[in-house]
Every structure is written in structure tokens, then in C-alpha cells.
Design an enzyme around this catalytic site. Structure first.
Site: not given
Length: 182
Positions: A100-101, A111, A118-119, A126, A160-161
Site C-alpha cells: 500500500s505504501s 507480477n 510448485g514454483f 512489473e 513453465g518457461k
């Protein structure tokens, strides 16, 4: 079910979830604050005349040292990374939310909002400065929060990639399956 601070600490101590390095004071009532890493990327405007989902974009890497700063210009986009390495088991997922700050300064942190079960890796963020003034970003400062939730049953881990990314990672949308159907 979203995990409480008590459950997060228990899962970290039992090594069911990994967040390294971890500053225990960053564990909030229902999230963990993550800090800004030292690697950033911006689209190289001199080599890229357009961004396309079909083609790899050209980015410029920017590295800063401990407690150094980088400016994100007004109305600009930049990729960044968390300092923390995250590892989730196959029955947990997470959401990344801007603090919030930070949002009150006009800096949008995203993101894609989601971390799959499992990441394992660092999270690429971003960043967008919605102001008319630049914003100074400082390596090591809290930038976002990770909200961890348990899913109803274990699933196949994310492969994934972006699995295992060790630093800021540019878009790899050009690798998507849709390319095979065109």
C-alpha cells in the site's frame, strides 16, 4: 485458505515453504513482504521498434549494488526482481500484491499477480510509475507482499518457461503454444 503469519512461520521452519533470505520482521499477519533485488530490465527502445507477441523483445539489463538506487522515470515501465528465492510445494499457491505504501507513491507493482504451485525461483516484478515525477527505487527495500494460500489438493508442479528464474526475466510470450497454431 490464505495462510496466517503463524502458519507461514511454521511452514518456513519445517522447510515446507522456502523464502530466502528471510527477515522475520517482514512476516505480516497474512503475508510476507518481499524486497527489491538489484537487477532491472527495460525495453531497449533503440533496437525495438515494436513489441510483438510473436518475437523476442530486446531488453537492456541494469544492475545496481547494495543499497544503491535506480530511478524509474515518469510514465515508464521497468522489470525488476525480488531479492528472495521462493519455493512453494505442489499444494500451495501465492499472490503477489504491491504494498500500500508503494501504491500511494503512484508505483504499480505486478507480477501477473500469481505464483503457481510448485514454483521455485525469484519473482520478476512489473513496475509502472504513474506519476509525472521519477520515483527512486532502493535495492533491499520492501516492495511487495506475498500472500500464500493452500489449494484443495496437490497438483503437478509448475514447469513453465519461468521456472527456476534466478533474476529478472524478460517476457517469453513468443514461446507460447499459440505460436504452433498460427
Amino acid at each position: 485458505m490464505i495462510l496466517s503469519s503463524q502458519t507461514i512461520l511454521e511452514k518456513l521452519e519445517n522447510e515446507e515453504i522456502t523464502i530466502k533470505p528471510l527477515n522475520r520482521s517482514n512476516v505480516q499477519p497474512a503475508s510476507v513482504d518481499l524486497t527489491l533485488g538489484n537487477h532491472f530490465m527495460i525495453v531497449n527502445d533503440y533496437q525495438t521498434d515494436k513489441l510483438s507477441m510473436r518475437e523476442k523483445a530486446t531488453y537492456q539489463d541494469i544492475y545496481i549494488g547494495d543499497q544503491e538506487t535506480i530511478m524509474i522515470p515518469p510514465h515508464s515501465f521497468m522489470l525488476a526482481t525480488t531479492k528472495e528465492w521462493i519455493k512453494l510445494p505442489n499444494d500451495y499457491t501465492a499472490f503477489v500484491e504491491g504494498r500500500s505504501s508503494i501504491g500511494r507513491m503512484g508505483l504499480f507493482v505486478q507480477n501477473a499477480g500469481w505464483v503457481d504451485p510448485g514454483f521455485e525461483g525469484r519473482i520478476t516484478l512489473e513496475l509502472y510509475n504513474s506519476n509525472r515525477a521519477p520515483i527512486e527505487l532502493i535495492e533491499g527495500w520492501r516492495i511487495c507482499q506475498l500472500v500464500i494460500a493452500q489449494i484443495d489438493q496437490p497438483t503437478d508442479p509448475y514447469k513453465g518457461k519461468y521456472a527456476g528464474q534466478v533474476s529478472t526475466t524478460a517476457s517469453q510470450i513468443y514461446k507460447d503454444a499459440e505460436q504452433n497454431y498460427l
